[in-house]
Design a protein around this motif. Structure first.
Motif, short mmCIF file in Angstrom:
data_model
loop_
_atom_site.label_atom_id
_atom_site.label_comp_id
_atom_site.label_asym_id
_atom_site.label_seq_id
_atom_site.Cartn_x
_atom_site.Cartn_y
_atom_site.Cartn_z
N GLU A 96 0.83 -1.21 0.00
CA GLU A 96 0.00 0.00 0.00
C GLU A 96 0.86 1.26 0.00
O GLU A 96 0.53 2.25 -0.65
CB GLU A 96 -0.94 -0.01 1.22
N ARG A 99 2.09 1.80 -3.48
CA ARG A 99 0.99 2.28 -4.31
C ARG A 99 0.68 3.74 -4.05
O ARG A 99 0.40 4.51 -4.97
CB ARG A 99 -0.28 1.46 -4.04
N HIS A 118 -1.51 -5.01 -9.55
CA HIS A 118 -2.89 -5.23 -9.99
C HIS A 118 -3.72 -3.97 -9.77
O HIS A 118 -4.56 -3.61 -10.61
CB HIS A 118 -3.49 -6.40 -9.21
N ASN A 119 -3.49 -3.29 -8.65
CA ASN A 119 -4.25 -2.09 -8.32
C ASN A 119 -3.62 -0.82 -8.89
O ASN A 119 -4.32 0.18 -9.10
CB ASN A 119 -4.39 -1.95 -6.80
N SER A 120 -2.32 -0.86 -9.14
CA SER A 120 -1.61 0.29 -9.70
C SER A 120 -0.64 -0.22 -10.76
O SER A 120 0.53 -0.49 -10.48
CB SER A 120 -0.85 1.04 -8.60
N LEU A 313 -7.85 -12.11 -7.07
CA LEU A 313 -7.69 -11.33 -8.29
C LEU A 313 -8.74 -11.76 -9.29
O LEU A 313 -9.10 -12.93 -9.35
CB LEU A 313 -6.30 -11.54 -8.91
#
Length: 314
Positions: A96, A99, A118-120, A313
Motif C-alpha cells: 500500500e 501504491r 494489480h491495483n496500480s 484477483l
C-alpha cells in the motif's frame, strides 16, 4: 526626477545584462548536445533522497533494518541520492505504501508485488533477488519431527479422524509463501482448510517455525529461505522440524518502484542491482543472497495465477 529615472533604467539594464551573461556561461559549460535541466523535466535529476521499504523478514524491525539498509544506501548512491528506509509490520502495508507513493522503491514479496501492480499498473519490478545463485524459492508446510504424519495427505487424514483437529497456522494474507501458495494448494485439492484444521492466519514468518517447535501449533507455513535464516541465527534446530509439503519453484522477491519515478533513476537502480557481484552481495545482503537479476516483472505470472485461484484477483 529625470536623473532618478535614468538611474533606475541603468540598474534594470545592468540586471538584464548580468542574467544574459549567466545564461551564456551555463550554456558554454554544458556538453555538446546536452540539455539544461528544467524544473518541469521529470527525468532531470535524481531525487535528493530515495525512500525504500522492506517487510518483516527478521524477528525484529531493527534486525531487518540492519540487514537491508546497507543495500539501499549503496544503490541510492549509484543514482546520486541518499536513502531513507522504512520497515513495515506486514506485507500488505508495504504494498500500500508503494501504491500511495510514500515509498519510491521496495523489497516486496512476490504476492505483495502482484497485488500492488494489480491495483496500480504503473508499479514496476526492476530486479529479482537471487538466493544461492537461483532466482526462485519454495513455500513449505512444516510440522514437528515427531508428528504422526509425514505428508500433507497424511496430515489431512489425521486431522479429519482425530478426536480434535490439528492446529494449522498460515502467515499474514499478504505473504506469498505463508498464505497465498498454501491456500492455492488447498483450493487445488478442493478442500477448505478451515473445515479440516483448527485454523489460524496472520502470524509473522519469524513466529511460524518457533510456534511449531514449541507445540503451539501442529503445522505451519513458511519458506525455505526463512528456515535457513532461523537456523543460522540459532533460533531453531532444523532437526526438530520436518517438511510435509513443498511448492513448485516460486520467483524470488522483486525490487519494485512506484509509478512516476524518473526513468533515469529506475534504470540506474536496476543497473546497480544487476551489477552487484556475489562478493559485494555477501557484504550487503543477508546470508545466502547472492545478487540480483534484472526483470520486467513477467516472471511473476505464476503468482498472479495463484491469486486468481484463491479469488483475490479477477
Amino acid at each position: 526626477m529625470k536623473q532618478r529615472k535614468q538611474s533606475v533604467l541603468t540598474s534594470w539594464m545592468r540586471t538584464v545584462l548580468l542574467s544574459v551573461l549567466a545564461l551564456v556561461a551555463v550554456v558554454a559549460c554544458t556538453p555538446d548536445g546536452a540539455q539544461v535541466p528544467s524544473a518541469s523535466d521529470g527525468n532531470a535529476a535524481a531525487p535528493v533522497e530515495l525512500k525504500f521499504g522492506v517487510g518483516p523478514y527478521f524477528p525484529t524491525p531493527n534486525e531487518t533494518r540492519d540487514q537491508f539498509e546497507p543495500l539501499f544506501t549503496e544503490i541510492a548512491g549509484a543514482v546520486g541520492a541518499t536513502s531513507d528506509v522504512t520497515v513495515t509490520e506486514d506485507w500488505v502495508g508495504l504494498s500500500e505504501a508503494l501504491r500511495a507513493g510514500t515509498l519510491d522503491a521496495a523489497w516486496l514479496g512476490p504476492w505483495g508485488f502482484v497485488l500492488a501492480r494489480h491495483n496500480s499498473p504503473e508499479i514496476e519490478a526492476i530486479a529479482t533477488v537471487e538466493y544461492q545463485s537461483k532466482p526462485f524459492y519454495y513455500s513449505v508446510l512444516m510440522a514437528r519431527a515427531d508428528a504422526p504424519f509425514d505428508t500433507l495427505d497424511e496430515a489431512i487424514a489425521y486431522s479429519q479422524s482425530a478426536s480434535k483437529p490439528l492446529k494449522l497456522s498460515l502467515a499474514d494474507v499478504g505473504s506469498t509463501s505463508g498464505w497465498l501458495i498454501p491456500t492455492a494448494e488447498f483450493v487445488r485439492r478442493g478442500l477448505d482448510p478451515k473445515a479440516i484444521f483448527d485454523y489460524s492466519e496472520g502470524a509473522s514468518h519469524a513466529a511460524q517455525a518457533i510456534a511449531v517447535v514449541s507445540a503451539q501449533v501442529d503445522m505451519a507455513s513458511d519458506y525455505n529461505r526463512n528456515l535457513d535464516v532461523l537456523a543460522a541465527t540459532d533460533r531453531i534446530d532444523l532437526g526438530e522440524l520436518k517438511i510435509v509439503w513443498q511448492s513448485e519453484p516460486l520467483p524470488n522477491d522483486p525490487i519494485a518502484v512506484r509509478g512516476g519515478l524518473s526513468d533515469d533513476v529506475k534504470r540506474g537502480l536496476q543497473q546497480a542491482l544487476a551489477d552487484l557481484s556475489p562478493e559485494r552481495a555477501a557484504e550487503l545482503l543477508p546470508t545466502n543472497y547472492t545478487g540480483f537479476a534484472a526483470t520486467d516483472g513477467s516472471n511473476y505470472a505464476p503468482i498472479q495465477v495463484a491469486g486468481k485461484t484463491v479469488g483475490k484477483l479477477k
